[in-house]
Structures are given as structure tokens and as C-alpha cells.
Write a protein that holds these residues in place. Structure first.
Motif, PDB file in Angstrom:
ATOM      1  N   ARG A  57      31.408  36.159  32.684  1.00  0.00           N
ATOM      2  CA  ARG A  57      31.096  37.365  32.783  1.00  0.00           C
ATOM      3  C   ARG A  57      29.858  37.671  33.212  1.00  0.00           C
ATOM      4  O   ARG A  57      29.518  38.402  33.974  1.00  0.00           O
ATOM      5  CB  ARG A  57      31.499  38.070  30.793  1.00  0.00           C
ATOM      6  CG  ARG A  57      32.653  37.898  30.803  1.00  0.00           C
ATOM      7  CD  ARG A  57      32.904  38.295  29.471  1.00  0.00           C
ATOM      8  NE  ARG A  57      34.932  38.542  28.790  1.00  0.00           N
ATOM      9  CZ  ARG A  57      34.154  37.657  27.258  1.00  0.00           C
ATOM     10  NH1 ARG A  57      33.594  36.974  26.457  1.00  0.00           N
ATOM     11  NH2 ARG A  57      35.800  37.663  27.175  1.00  0.00           N
ATOM     12  N   ARG A  58      29.036  36.566  33.259  1.00  0.00           N
ATOM     13  CA  ARG A  58      27.566  36.624  34.173  1.00  0.00           C
ATOM     14  C   ARG A  58      27.993  36.386  35.142  1.00  0.00           C
ATOM     15  O   ARG A  58      27.195  36.802  36.107  1.00  0.00           O
ATOM     16  CB  ARG A  58      26.853  35.488  33.609  1.00  0.00           C
ATOM     17  CG  ARG A  58      25.746  35.742  33.525  1.00  0.00           C
ATOM     18  CD  ARG A  58      24.388  35.045  32.152  1.00  0.00           C
ATOM     19  NE  ARG A  58      25.646  33.134  32.110  1.00  0.00           N
ATOM     20  CZ  ARG A  58      25.125  32.714  31.316  1.00  0.00           C
ATOM     21  NH1 ARG A  58      25.256  33.782  29.985  1.00  0.00           N
ATOM     22  NH2 ARG A  58      25.543  31.928  31.237  1.00  0.00           N
ATOM     23  N   LEU A  59      28.796  35.679  35.430  1.00  0.00           N
ATOM     24  CA  LEU A  59      28.946  34.845  37.601  1.00  0.00           C
ATOM     25  C   LEU A  59      29.857  36.841  38.037  1.00  0.00           C
ATOM     26  O   LEU A  59      29.341  36.594  39.397  1.00  0.00           O
ATOM     27  CB  LEU A  59      30.071  34.158  36.914  1.00  0.00           C
ATOM     28  CG  LEU A  59      29.592  32.739  36.679  1.00  0.00           C
ATOM     29  CD1 LEU A  59      30.583  31.682  36.760  1.00  0.00           C
ATOM     30  CD2 LEU A  59      27.846  32.482  38.228  1.00  0.00           C
ATOM     31  N   ALA A  60      30.701  37.048  37.462  1.00  0.00           N
ATOM     32  CA  ALA A  60      31.619  37.887  36.978  1.00  0.00           C
ATOM     33  C   ALA A  60      30.194  39.325  37.790  1.00  0.00           C
ATOM     34  O   ALA A  60      30.771  40.203  39.195  1.00  0.00           O
ATOM     35  CB  ALA A  60      32.497  38.399  36.339  1.00  0.00           C
ATOM     36  N   PRO A  82      46.038  27.055  39.535  1.00  0.00           N
ATOM     37  CA  PRO A  82      46.662  26.562  40.689  1.00  0.00           C
ATOM     38  C   PRO A  82      46.265  27.036  41.589  1.00  0.00           C
ATOM     39  O   PRO A  82      45.137  27.337  42.091  1.00  0.00           O
ATOM     40  CB  PRO A  82      47.185  28.719  40.742  1.00  0.00           C
ATOM     41  CG  PRO A  82      47.203  28.874  39.033  1.00  0.00           C
ATOM     42  CD  PRO A  82      46.256  28.793  39.014  1.00  0.00           C
ATOM     43  N   GLU A  83      46.813  26.350  43.055  1.00  0.00           N
ATOM     44  CA  GLU A  83      46.154  26.150  43.794  1.00  0.00           C
ATOM     45  C   GLU A  83      45.923  27.194  45.052  1.00  0.00           C
ATOM     46  O   GLU A  83      45.096  27.336  45.424  1.00  0.00           O
ATOM     47  CB  GLU A  83      47.245  25.532  45.026  1.00  0.00           C
ATOM     48  CG  GLU A  83      46.888  24.774  46.183  1.00  0.00           C
ATOM     49  CD  GLU A  83      46.081  23.636  46.055  1.00  0.00           C
ATOM     50  OE1 GLU A  83      44.459  23.689  47.156  1.00  0.00           O
ATOM     51  OE2 GLU A  83      45.783  22.839  44.871  1.00  0.00           O
ATOM     52  N   PRO A  84      46.342  28.340  44.788  1.00  0.00           N
ATOM     53  CA  PRO A  84      46.205  29.180  45.493  1.00  0.00           C
ATOM     54  C   PRO A  84      45.148  29.636  45.588  1.00  0.00           C
ATOM     55  O   PRO A  84      43.948  30.872  45.469  1.00  0.00           O
ATOM     56  CB  PRO A  84      47.320  30.787  45.508  1.00  0.00           C
ATOM     57  CG  PRO A  84      48.593  29.634  45.414  1.00  0.00           C
ATOM     58  CD  PRO A  84      47.877  28.740  44.244  1.00  0.00           C
ATOM     59  N   TRP A  85      44.468  30.382  43.702  1.00  0.00           N
ATOM     60  CA  TRP A  85      43.172  30.419  42.854  1.00  0.00           C
ATOM     61  C   TRP A  85      42.412  29.285  43.846  1.00  0.00           C
ATOM     62  O   TRP A  85      41.226  29.744  43.768  1.00  0.00           O
ATOM     63  CB  TRP A  85      43.432  30.172  41.727  1.00  0.00           C
ATOM     64  CG  TRP A  85      42.164  31.141  40.962  1.00  0.00           C
ATOM     65  CD1 TRP A  85      42.455  31.962  40.556  1.00  0.00           C
ATOM     66  CD2 TRP A  85      40.634  30.964  40.367  1.00  0.00           C
ATOM     67  NE1 TRP A  85      40.894  32.098  40.386  1.00  0.00           N
ATOM     68  CE2 TRP A  85      40.438  31.339  39.437  1.00  0.00           C
ATOM     69  CE3 TRP A  85      40.874  28.929  41.081  1.00  0.00           C
ATOM     70  CZ2 TRP A  85      39.041  31.383  39.749  1.00  0.00           C
ATOM     71  CZ3 TRP A  85      38.976  28.260  40.100  1.00  0.00           C
ATOM     72  CH2 TRP A  85      38.531  29.631  39.648  1.00  0.00           C
ATOM     73  N   ARG A 107      37.191  39.112  40.778  1.00  0.00           N
ATOM     74  CA  ARG A 107      39.073  39.438  39.954  1.00  0.00           C
ATOM     75  C   ARG A 107      39.038  37.535  39.965  1.00  0.00           C
ATOM     76  O   ARG A 107      39.276  37.263  38.701  1.00  0.00           O
ATOM     77  CB  ARG A 107      39.491  39.987  41.307  1.00  0.00           C
ATOM     78  CG  ARG A 107      40.919  40.027  40.826  1.00  0.00           C
ATOM     79  CD  ARG A 107      42.082  40.263  42.476  1.00  0.00           C
ATOM     80  NE  ARG A 107      41.299  39.258  43.428  1.00  0.00           N
ATOM     81  CZ  ARG A 107      42.062  38.315  43.414  1.00  0.00           C
ATOM     82  NH1 ARG A 107      42.985  37.934  43.262  1.00  0.00           N
ATOM     83  NH2 ARG A 107      41.864  37.488  45.028  1.00  0.00           N
ATOM     84  N   LEU A 108      38.540  36.621  40.991  1.00  0.00           N
ATOM     85  CA  LEU A 108      38.583  35.235  40.469  1.00  0.00           C
ATOM     86  C   LEU A 108      37.855  34.619  39.007  1.00  0.00           C
ATOM     87  O   LEU A 108      39.140  34.074  37.893  1.00  0.00           O
ATOM     88  CB  LEU A 108      37.805  34.651  41.452  1.00  0.00           C
ATOM     89  CG  LEU A 108      38.496  34.725  42.917  1.00  0.00           C
ATOM     90  CD1 LEU A 108      37.600  33.593  43.724  1.00  0.00           C
ATOM     91  CD2 LEU A 108      40.158  33.883  42.824  1.00  0.00           C
ATOM     92  N   CYS A 109      37.001  35.603  38.617  1.00  0.00           N
ATOM     93  CA  CYS A 109      36.348  35.573  36.842  1.00  0.00           C
ATOM     94  C   CYS A 109      37.255  36.130  36.315  1.00  0.00           C
ATOM     95  O   CYS A 109      37.561  35.066  35.192  1.00  0.00           O
ATOM     96  CB  CYS A 109      35.108  35.642  37.222  1.00  0.00           C
ATOM     97  SG  CYS A 109      33.750  35.187  38.077  1.00  0.00           S
TER      98      CYS A 109
END
Length: 123
Positions: A57-60, A82-85, A107-109
Motif C-alpha cells: 500500500r505504501r509502494l502504491a 503470472p508472467e504477464p504481470w 494497479r500492479l500493487c
């Protein structure tokens, strides 16, 4: 004249010896200390259990997107993702910054939070 010490010695009982002090009872303080240590260990365990989610959450909200992406990559080392991520994270880390980079990192976070929660059994 009779000697009072000899004649009365059989009649008078000797005085009671002074009471012996009871040894100190350390059972309650030891039990309380043990319970306190258990409570502290449980609190530490709960705190460490949520450390990954707090870090995500901090990184986001990181103002530096590339540093945030590098931190996210460090958090995900050793986890199966997953590889796409993983490719999207690498593109965010190593490609030129884009206008939507902060939204992509957020979104990634969020997706990584799902990975962390499913691994820890919270879902």
C-alpha cells in the motif's frame, strides 16, 4: 529456700520459637511475565503478518514510480506470479516513464496484494 528455677521448671512451658518467615511465592509474577511474553509474541506475529500488505500500500502511493516498481519487484522475489504481470512490472521498471505510470504501479500493487492475501490464507 527452694530454688524457683528448679522447682518451677517443670511447670512452665518454654516459649514458642520465633516464626520462620515463609519463602517468597514467585508463582504469580512468573505467570504474569509468561503471559506478557506470549502477548508480545502474538502482537509481533500479527504485525509481521501484515507487513507485506502495508509495504504494498505504501509502494502504491510512491511519488517516484520507478523506485516504487523496484521496491515492488523486491517484495515479489521468490513468489510465483503470472508472467504477464511480471512483464508489465519489468516494463514499468526499465522503460521510459509514461503519463499513466503511477496508475499502472497502483494497479500492479493491488494485484500483488491479491497474491499476498491468497498466499497467507486471508481469502
Amino acid at each position: 529456700m527452694p530454688d524457683p528455677h528448679k522447682d518451677l521448671a517443670g511447670i512452665i512451658e518454654p516459649g514458642a520459637p520465633p516464626p520462620v518467615a515463609a519463602p517468597a511465592d514467585y508463582t504469580l509474577p512468573l505467570a504474569l511475565a509468561f503471559v506478557a511474553v506470549l502477548v508480545l509474541l502474538a502482537l509481533r506475529w500479527f504485525w509481521r503478518r501484515g507487513a507485506t500488505l502495508r509495504a504494498l500500500r505504501r509502494l502504491a502511493r510512491s511519488p517516484d514510480v520507478q523506485a516504487g516498481a523496484a521496491g515492488l519487484a523486491r517484495l515479489m522475489v521468490g513468489r510465483e506470479v503470472p508472467e504477464p504481470w511480471r512483464r508489465e512490472l519489468d516494463r514499468l521498471r526499465f522503460a521510459a516513464p509514461t503519463p499513466d505510470a503511477a496508475a499502472m504501479l497502483a494497479r500492479l500493487c493491488r494485484v500483488a496484494e491479491g497474491f499476498a492475501q491468497s498466499r497467507s490464507g486471508k481469502r
